[in-house]
Design a protein around this motif. Structure first.
Motif, PDB file in Angstrom:
ATOM      1  N   ILE A 262       9.858  -8.095   3.952  1.00  0.00           N
ATOM      2  CA  ILE A 262      10.848  -7.054   3.693  1.00  0.00           C
ATOM      3  C   ILE A 262      11.911  -7.626   2.772  1.00  0.00           C
ATOM      4  O   ILE A 262      12.833  -8.326   3.204  1.00  0.00           O
ATOM      5  CB  ILE A 262      11.487  -6.539   4.997  1.00  0.00           C
ATOM      6  N   GLY A 263      11.777  -7.318   1.473  1.00  0.00           N
ATOM      7  CA  GLY A 263      12.731  -7.780   0.481  1.00  0.00           C
ATOM      8  C   GLY A 263      13.487  -6.651  -0.189  1.00  0.00           C
ATOM      9  O   GLY A 263      14.258  -6.876  -1.114  1.00  0.00           O
TER      10      GLY A 263
ATOM     11  N   MET B  84       9.416   6.043   6.999  1.00  0.00           N
ATOM     12  CA  MET B  84       8.298   5.585   6.190  1.00  0.00           C
ATOM     13  C   MET B  84       7.419   4.572   6.934  1.00  0.00           C
ATOM     14  O   MET B  84       7.848   3.909   7.872  1.00  0.00           O
ATOM     15  CB  MET B  84       8.807   4.937   4.898  1.00  0.00           C
ATOM     16  N   VAL B  85       6.181   4.457   6.478  1.00  0.00           N
ATOM     17  CA  VAL B  85       5.267   3.388   6.883  1.00  0.00           C
ATOM     18  C   VAL B  85       5.145   2.432   5.709  1.00  0.00           C
ATOM     19  O   VAL B  85       4.832   2.848   4.586  1.00  0.00           O
ATOM     20  CB  VAL B  85       3.882   3.937   7.249  1.00  0.00           C
ATOM     21  N   VAL B  86       5.402   1.142   5.954  1.00  0.00           N
ATOM     22  CA  VAL B  86       5.310   0.135   4.903  1.00  0.00           C
ATOM     23  C   VAL B  86       4.536  -1.061   5.426  1.00  0.00           C
ATOM     24  O   VAL B  86       4.468  -1.307   6.628  1.00  0.00           O
ATOM     25  CB  VAL B  86       6.711  -0.327   4.420  1.00  0.00           C
ATOM     26  N   ASP B  87       3.950  -1.805   4.493  1.00  0.00           N
ATOM     27  CA  ASP B  87       3.381  -3.095   4.872  1.00  0.00           C
ATOM     28  C   ASP B  87       3.113  -3.922   3.632  1.00  0.00           C
ATOM     29  O   ASP B  87       3.245  -3.458   2.494  1.00  0.00           O
ATOM     30  CB  ASP B  87       2.108  -2.945   5.720  1.00  0.00           C
TER      31      ASP B  87
ATOM     32  N   VAL C 258       4.971   1.094   0.203  1.00  0.00           N
ATOM     33  CA  VAL C 258       5.126   2.252   1.073  1.00  0.00           C
ATOM     34  C   VAL C 258       3.787   2.976   1.153  1.00  0.00           C
ATOM     35  O   VAL C 258       3.204   3.341   0.136  1.00  0.00           O
ATOM     36  CB  VAL C 258       6.224   3.195   0.533  1.00  0.00           C
ATOM     37  N   ARG C 259       3.318   3.186   2.388  1.00  0.00           N
ATOM     38  CA  ARG C 259       1.988   3.773   2.582  1.00  0.00           C
ATOM     39  C   ARG C 259       2.018   5.258   2.911  1.00  0.00           C
ATOM     40  O   ARG C 259       0.999   5.930   2.811  1.00  0.00           O
ATOM     41  CB  ARG C 259       1.273   3.029   3.716  1.00  0.00           C
ATOM     42  N   GLY C 260       3.166   5.766   3.349  1.00  0.00           N
ATOM     43  CA  GLY C 260       3.248   7.174   3.721  1.00  0.00           C
ATOM     44  C   GLY C 260       4.362   7.394   4.723  1.00  0.00           C
ATOM     45  O   GLY C 260       5.294   6.598   4.831  1.00  0.00           O
ATOM     46  N   VAL C 261       4.248   8.500   5.455  1.00  0.00           N
ATOM     47  CA  VAL C 261       5.236   8.890   6.465  1.00  0.00           C
ATOM     48  C   VAL C 261       4.719   8.487   7.844  1.00  0.00           C
ATOM     49  O   VAL C 261       3.514   8.567   8.123  1.00  0.00           O
ATOM     50  CB  VAL C 261       5.490  10.412   6.399  1.00  0.00           C
ATOM     51  N   ASN C 262       5.627   8.095   8.717  1.00  0.00           N
ATOM     52  CA  ASN C 262       5.266   7.661  10.070  1.00  0.00           C
ATOM     53  C   ASN C 262       4.979   8.873  10.953  1.00  0.00           C
ATOM     54  O   ASN C 262       5.712   9.178  11.905  1.00  0.00           O
ATOM     55  CB  ASN C 262       6.397   6.808  10.659  1.00  0.00           C
ATOM     56  N   LEU C 263       3.907   9.574  10.648  1.00  0.00           N
ATOM     57  CA  LEU C 263       3.592  10.816  11.338  1.00  0.00           C
ATOM     58  C   LEU C 263       3.331  10.601  12.823  1.00  0.00           C
ATOM     59  O   LEU C 263       3.753  11.418  13.655  1.00  0.00           O
ATOM     60  CB  LEU C 263       2.371  11.474  10.692  1.00  0.00           C
TER      61      LEU C 263
ATOM     62  N   ILE D 260      15.389   0.164  -2.881  1.00  0.00           N
ATOM     63  CA  ILE D 260      14.520   0.488  -1.759  1.00  0.00           C
ATOM     64  C   ILE D 260      13.083   0.106  -2.088  1.00  0.00           C
ATOM     65  O   ILE D 260      12.714  -0.062  -3.243  1.00  0.00           O
ATOM     66  CB  ILE D 260      14.580   1.989  -1.417  1.00  0.00           C
ATOM     67  N   ALA D 261      12.294  -0.046  -1.030  1.00  0.00           N
ATOM     68  CA  ALA D 261      10.858  -0.260  -1.223  1.00  0.00           C
ATOM     69  C   ALA D 261      10.279   0.970  -1.897  1.00  0.00           C
ATOM     70  O   ALA D 261      10.447   2.091  -1.423  1.00  0.00           O
ATOM     71  CB  ALA D 261      10.195  -0.496   0.131  1.00  0.00           C
TER      72      ALA D 261
END
Length: 262
Positions: free
Chosen positions: A173-174, A181-184, A190-195, A260-261
Motif C-alpha cells: 500500500i503506497g 474498493m478491492v485492491v491487491d 484496484v480490482r473492483g468494488v467490495n460487493l 490514490i490507488a
C-alpha cells in the motif's frame, strides 16, 4: 485480585478493573489502565501510557504501549488508546504516538487483529476492521471502519485505507485506497468494488449501484481525479439513499494529498 496470576508483575500505579484477568508472567506498567472484562494472556507486556477499554481479549506474547520505532522520539509522554471488544492475537506490537503528530496511537472497537500485526506510532484504526497475520502499518497510517487487510500486507507511512475496503494478501500500500474498493498486488491495483462486504453489511441495492458508479467514474471513464470528484458529488442528488456514501468518498478524495490507488 484472584484473577491476576501470582507470577504476573502489575505495577501498583496501574489502574486495573477488578474483573480483568491477567495471565502468568504478564508485565503491566505503572501508567496502564485496563477496563472491565478484558483478558490479558500469558507473557504479555503492556507499558507506557496505555489505556485499554472493556472486554478485549489480548492473547499471549503481545507487546502494547512500547515507545515508537522513530529516531526522533525523545521520551515524550505519548499514548496508546485501545477501545472495547477487540481481539488481539499473539505477538502483536502496538506503539505509542509521537510528539511530531497527534501524540497518540488509536485503535477503535470490535477489531479482529491477527498474529504478528504491527501498528506503529500515530496510527488511527477505526471500528470492525480485520487485519490478517503479519499486516504491518507504518507510522501515521489510517484504517477506516470495516476495512479488511490481507496477511503479509505492508502499508507505507501516512497512507490511508478507506472504510469498507478489501486489501488482498501480500499487497503493497503506497497510495491511499478509496472507500469501498478491492485492491491487491505489488504494484497495487484496484480490482473492483467490495460487493461481498457491502452485501454482508446490508447495503441497499441503490447504495451499491451508486458505489459502483463511483468506481466507474474513478477508474473506467478516463477522468482526472478532480473531474471524477465533480461527477461523484452529483450522485448525492441523483441517489439520495447513497448521500452519506458519496460524502464519505468525496471527503476521502479531497484529502488524498499523495494520490490514490488507480
Amino acid at each position: 485480585m484472584s484473577n491476576i496470576h501470582q507470577t504476573a508483575i502489575v505495577d501498583a500505579g496501574a489502574e486495573i478493573d477488578p474483573s480483568v484477568t491477567i495471565g502468568p508472567y504478564a508485565v503491566i506498567g505503572p501508567h496502564v489502565r485496563i477496563g472491565a472484562g478484558t483478558v490479558v494472556g500469558a507473557h504479555c507486556v503492556i507499558e507506557g501510557r496505555t489505556t485499554i477499554g472493556r472486554d478485549n481479549r489480548i492473547f499471549q506474547f503481545a507487546s502494547l504501549g512500547a515507545v515508537p520505532q522513530d529516531k526522533k522520539y525523545a521520551g515524550e509522554d505519548t499514548r496508546l488508546v485501545i477501545g472495547d471488544r477487540n481481539t488481539i492475537r499473539e505477538f502483536c506490537t502496538f506503539n505509542t504516538g509521537t510528539a511530531q503528530d497527534k501524540g497518540v496511537t488509536t485503535i477503535g472497537d470490535d477489531n479482529w487483529i491477527m498474529a504478528y500485526v504491527h501498528i506503529a506510532h500515530d496510527c488511527v484504526v477505526g471500528h470492525h476492521t480485520t487485519m490478517a497475520n503479519n499486516t504491518t502499518l507504518a507510522g501515521h497510517v489510517e484504517v477506516g471502519d470495516w476495512a479488511t487487510v490481507g496477511g503479509l500486507t505492508g502499508v507505507l507511512q501516512r497512507m490511508r485505507i478507506g472504510a469498507h475496503t478489501m486489501v488482498g494478501f501480500a499487497s503493497h500500500i503506497g497510495k491511499d485506497v478509496p472507500p469501498f474498493m478491492v485492491v491487491d498486488g505489488n504494484p497495487l491495483a484496484v480490482r473492483g468494488v467490495n460487493l461481498v462486504g457491502l452485501r454482508r453489511r446490508d447495503f441497499s441495492a441503490q447504495r451499491i449501484a451508486a458505489i459502483r458508479e463511483m468506481h466507474k467514474l474513478l477508474y473506467r471513464q478516463g477522468l482526472t481525479l478532480e473531474q471524477a470528484r465533480s461527477a461523484i458529488q452529483a450522485l448525492a442528488a441523483q441517489v439520495p439513499d447513497a448521500a452519506q456514501d458519496v460524502a464519505m468518498m468525496d471527503t476521502f478524495l479531497a484529502a488524498a494529498a499523495q494520490g490514490i490507488a488507480r
